[in-house]
Write a protein that holds these residues in place. Structure first.
Motif, PDB file in Angstrom:
ATOM      1  N   GLU A 731       0.807  -1.231   0.000  1.00 51.52           N
ATOM      2  CA  GLU A 731       0.000   0.000   0.000  1.00 51.52           C
ATOM      3  C   GLU A 731       0.835   1.274   0.000  1.00 51.52           C
ATOM      4  OE1 GLU A 731      -2.698  -0.186   3.258  1.00 51.52           O
ATOM      5  OE2 GLU A 731      -3.823  -1.899   2.460  1.00 51.52           O
ATOM      6  N   THR A 732       2.156   1.169   0.216  1.00 54.67           N
ATOM      7  CA  THR A 732       3.007   2.380   0.266  1.00 54.67           C
ATOM      8  C   THR A 732       4.252   2.164  -0.568  1.00 54.67           C
ATOM      9  OG1 THR A 732       4.239   1.617   2.196  1.00 54.67           O
ATOM     10  CG2 THR A 732       2.206   2.851   2.619  1.00 54.67           C
ATOM     11  N   GLN A 733       4.929   3.277  -0.857  1.00 54.51           N
ATOM     12  CA  GLN A 733       6.183   3.221  -1.613  1.00 54.51           C
ATOM     13  C   GLN A 733       7.247   2.480  -0.826  1.00 54.51           C
ATOM     14  OE1 GLN A 733       6.790   4.397  -4.843  1.00 54.51           O
ATOM     15  NE2 GLN A 733       8.730   3.268  -4.602  1.00 54.51           N
ATOM     16  N   LEU A 736       6.731  -1.142  -1.229  1.00 56.54           N
ATOM     17  CA  LEU A 736       7.138  -1.566  -2.560  1.00 56.54           C
ATOM     18  C   LEU A 736       8.652  -1.700  -2.650  1.00 56.54           C
ATOM     19  CD1 LEU A 736       6.544  -2.170  -5.523  1.00 56.54           C
ATOM     20  CD2 LEU A 736       6.537   0.314  -5.949  1.00 56.54           C
ATOM     21  N   TYR A 750      -3.209  -1.868  -2.817  1.00 57.63           N
ATOM     22  CA  TYR A 750      -3.874  -0.588  -3.063  1.00 57.63           C
ATOM     23  C   TYR A 750      -2.926   0.462  -3.641  1.00 57.63           C
ATOM     24  CZ  TYR A 750      -7.961  -2.217  -0.426  1.00 57.63           C
ATOM     25  OH  TYR A 750      -9.054  -2.895  -0.010  1.00 57.63           O
ATOM     26  N   TYR A 751      -1.605   0.272  -3.484  1.00 62.10           N
ATOM     27  CA  TYR A 751      -0.644   1.259  -4.007  1.00 62.10           C
ATOM     28  C   TYR A 751      -0.769   1.365  -5.525  1.00 62.10           C
ATOM     29  CZ  TYR A 751       3.740   3.690  -4.877  1.00 62.10           C
ATOM     30  OH  TYR A 751       4.694   4.608  -5.295  1.00 62.10           O
TER      31      TYR A 751
END
Length: 773
Positions: A731-733, A736, A750-751
């Motif tokens: 969901e976040t950088q 990732l 969701y990212y």
């Protein structure tokens, strides 16, 4: 018609057609021969009377000739009677009746001849004496020939026809008519008597025949049947003991003749007076002199107890005086044992020997009735074995049955005498606690049950481990009727199983609300499937390095017209319990394939498949049908399964997965590491992708060493086996970047995009030409 034919036969004018008629004929001949000496004696008296009256007025030659003829006729009649008597009337013939008629006619002619031979006209005294004698002779002849009307008529008619000779002068006309009428009246009386004689003897013959038949049947019944006859006298002592009755007791008839019936049946109990209730009932019936039937009682024979069934009625003589009892008995031990066995099967589980569901419910009904409104009242525990289905599927039902018998044995040992345990069905058991001291006692017993049933079992050569979950409910708060209390305990058990099993949970009021919610969801879900209220959303799966979309995961969603959107976390478990997951899954598969064919050829569609779908033999055909109908290349379809499919190896799920792989379809192992993780699963099936659960992604982003180590290990394992890895829930950088460093090939979360409609998913490929519908 039959009565008329019998009368004609009795008159000698017909033939007897049946055995009853022959018996009547024999009775006619026997009666006539029996009274023949009376007729002979009267004829001799008449002869002497004639000698006394007419010796002066009649020539001696006439008297001597007539006397010799009379004696000769009587002698012949006696000889014929003796002949018939010597034959014992065994084969009576109609000709015998005719011969009797000839004898009567001969006697009639002799007395008619006396009217012609002996003078009377000159002497009124002789006339009246002769008439008096003749009247007596006619009456005597009528009586002695009464059973044979033909002989009586043959005797009377010559006498009647000779009356005009007896009364010759005109002044005697009235006497002449009186004599003729008198003779004819006697003939008519003989016919009427013969009719009554035939009727009575016919009835007697029929009764005798029936009596013989009954005697024969009773004899055959006594000798060859399984029942026997018995009777007592007025003092209730055995009388006329039959061989069959004595043989059944293992005694001789003489040994028990005259003994009290109850004493014989009581055996050794006669000395101490400890009679069975059936013997008491028998004694009461005998004492009150009343009929009884189907009275079953135990009888001691040779040291063993047998079961007899007795029926009897009191006997009375013609004066109404009580004579005793007569009845029939039979040995019903086999039937009694069969009935006991049937009753056992009706109330006890044949496998474990524990009380069955209905017996358990009866015990609960009694406990609740006794508890009433007492607080706390009684309690009901519902027990379900954990992991039992896996044992049945892998080792077979025979091993499963042996395991259940050991579970039942342990359950008996744990429960006290006041507690009632039974088997509800399958791997479910129940315990009734009639009186609860306090709430802690229920928890303690439940804990003891879980601990005992969770210990290892040794069945044949296997060591087996199963757990147990317990749900409990207590009256009156959790239910005032047994059905309500069982329902409450079932809801508590459902909660215990939902928490992973191996625990005890007591009923709480909100469980009913949750159960009602599940019920309503199930009803609405069935309607949703019919009315097309479900829809599919697609969540992108991207390449971890390049960020391009390489596929989508198809996710089913439900929007109810009144309730609005319903979370998959609520309706998917309900669909699995209600066996709706299979039709829903097939619908999602068809819908997703129809949409994915419009995407670029390098973009895959992933569809979740439940363990239940894989157990259906038609699942492979459904997949082939969806691919064929949509035209989607099998290599673009990826089916996601969880590790739970490996817990049902006996259902053939692995074989189905191999068939899917043979079609070119990709397989993905979802939520790896959160369930029953075993590296052996990866060696049994050639998965293309391993999906790492979001819980590990979140843990690794928070620098948890365990999560980091698990992701590295999974990635290393997948690379060595030629598989790719997909990290879920990014969901976040930062997340990732982290999964990229750890080596994950694909990312989902969701990212990169939330689940979207099919038209929005198609917009991600603006330069791709969509296939026309």
């Amino acid at each position: 018609m039959r009565g008329r034919a019998a009368l004609l036969a009795a008159l000698g004018l017909g033939r007897h057609a049946d055995d009853t008629g022959m018996r009547v004929l024999a009775a006619q001949l026997r009666f006539s021969d029996t009274v023949a000496p009376l007729r002979l004696g009267l004829n001799i008296l008449g002869l002497l009377f004639l000698w006394r009256v007419f010796d002066d007025s009649t020539p001696a030659s006439r008297l001597i000739g007539w006397s010799v003829a009379m004696l000769a006729a009587a002698a012949i009649a006696i000889l014929l009677a003796n002949r018939r008597r010597a034959n014992a009337y065994a084969q009576p013939r109609t000709i015998d009746l005719h011969l009797l008629g000839v004898a009567g006619f001969a006697h009639g002619l002799l007395w008619a001849g006396a009217i012609w031979l002996f003078p009377r006209a000159g002497n009124p005294g002789e006339l009246m004496a002769f008439w008096t004698l003749l009247s007596c002779v006619m009456v005597c002849g009528t009586i002695t020939f009464a059973a044979a009307p033909l002989a009586a008529a043959a005797f009377l008619l010559p006498v009647a026809l000779s009356m005009p000779v007896l009364f010759t002068v005109p002044e005697q006309e009235s006497l002449r008519m009186l004599g003729i009428g008198y003779a004819l009246g006697l003939v008519l009386g003989t016919v009427l008597f013969a009719r009554l004689f035939v009727r009575q003897h016919s009835m007697s013959a029929q009764l005798e025949e029936k009596s013989e038949v009954v005697s024969l049947l009773l004899r055959e019944y006594e000798e060859g049947g399984s029942d026997w006859l018995w009777q007592t006298d007025a003092a209730r002592r055995l009388q006329g003991v039959s061989a069959r009755f004595a043989e059944t007791l293992g005694l001789d008839p003489q040994q028990i003749e005259g003994l009290p019936l109850v004493q014989v049946l009581a055996g050794s109990a006669w000395e101490d007076g400890r009679f069975a209730s059936g013997l008491h009932s028998l004694a009461d019936h005998l004492k009150r002199r009343e009929s009884f039937s189907n009275l079953v009682l135990p009888v001691e024979i040779g040291g063993r107890t047998r079961w007899w069934e007795l029926s009897a009625s009191p006997r009375h003589d013609d004066a109404g005086v009580f004579q005793g009892f007569r009845g029939v008995g039979s040995d019903v031990t086999t039937q009694r044992e069969s009935a006991d066995k049937i009753a056992q099967l009706a109330r006890f589980d044949p496998l474990t020997g524990l009380p069955n569901r209905s017996h358990l419910r009866d015990a609960l009904d009694q406990a609740m009735a006794a508890a009433g409104e007492r607080v706390p009242g009684c309690s009901f525990l519902m027990i379900d074995l954990d992991r039992f289905k896996a044992i049945n599927d892998t080792l077979g039902h025979q091993i499963g049955d042996k395991l259940l018998t050991q579970v039942a044995r342990r359950l008996r040992q744990i429960c006290h005498e006041t507690e009632f345990c039974g088997r509800i069905g399958g791997d479910e058991f129940g315990v009734v606690i009639p009186r609860v001291a306090d709430e802690h006692a229920v928890a303690e017993l439940s804990g003891a049950i879980i601990g005992a049933l969770s210990a290892p079992y040794h069945v044949d050569e296997h060591t087996l481990y199963v757990g147990a979950s317990v749900g409990s409910a207590m009256s009156p708060h959790d239910g005032r009727e047994s059905e309500a209390l069982v329902r409450s305990a079932d809801l508590a058990l459902y909660r215990a199983k939902g928490e992973g099993g191996g625990v005890h949970r007591a009923y709480e009021p909100q469980l009913h609300a949750l159960a009602e919610e599940r019920r309503l969801i199930e009803l609405a879900l069935r309607e949703a499937l019919e009315k097309d209220q479900l829809h599919v959303l697609y969540q992108p799966v991207v390449d971890a390095e390049g960020g391009c979309v390489v596929g989508f995961e198809a996710l089913v969603r439900w929007t109810h017209p009144q309730l609005g959107p319903i979370s998959p976390a609520k309706f998917v478990p309900v669909a699995e319990e209600a066996r709706l997951i299979a039709p829903i899954g097939e619908w999602v598969l068809r819908t997703a394939c129809m949409e994915a064919v419009n995407w670029p050829e390098d973009v895959r569609i992933a569809v979740n498949v439940s363990a239940e779908q894989l157990t259906h033999a038609s699942f492979v055909a459904a997949v082939v049908s969806a691919l064929s109908y949509s035209g989607l290349d099998p290599r673009r379809l990826e089916l996601e399964v969880t590790e739970s499919v490996f817990m049902s190896e006996g259902t053939g799920a692995l074989k189905v997965l191999d068939q899917l792989l043979a079609l070119g379809i990709h397989l993905s192992l979802d939520d790896f590491g959160t369930g029953y993780s075993s590296l052996g699963y990866l060696s049994r099936t050639r998965f293309n992708t391993i999906k790492i659960d979001r819980s590990f992604v979140v843990g690794a982003s928070n620098n948890k060493a365990e999560s980091l180590a698990i992701i590295r290990a999974v990635v290393t394992l997948a690379d060595s086996l030629g598989m790719t890895t997909t990290a879920e829930g990014v969901e976040t950088q930062a997340e990732l970047d982290m999964v990229r460093r750890l080596g994950c090939r694909k990312v989902q979360g969701y990212y990169f995009g939330r689940p979207m409609l099919a038209r929005d998913a198609g917009l991600l490929f603006p330069h791709h030409q969509r296939r026309s519908a």
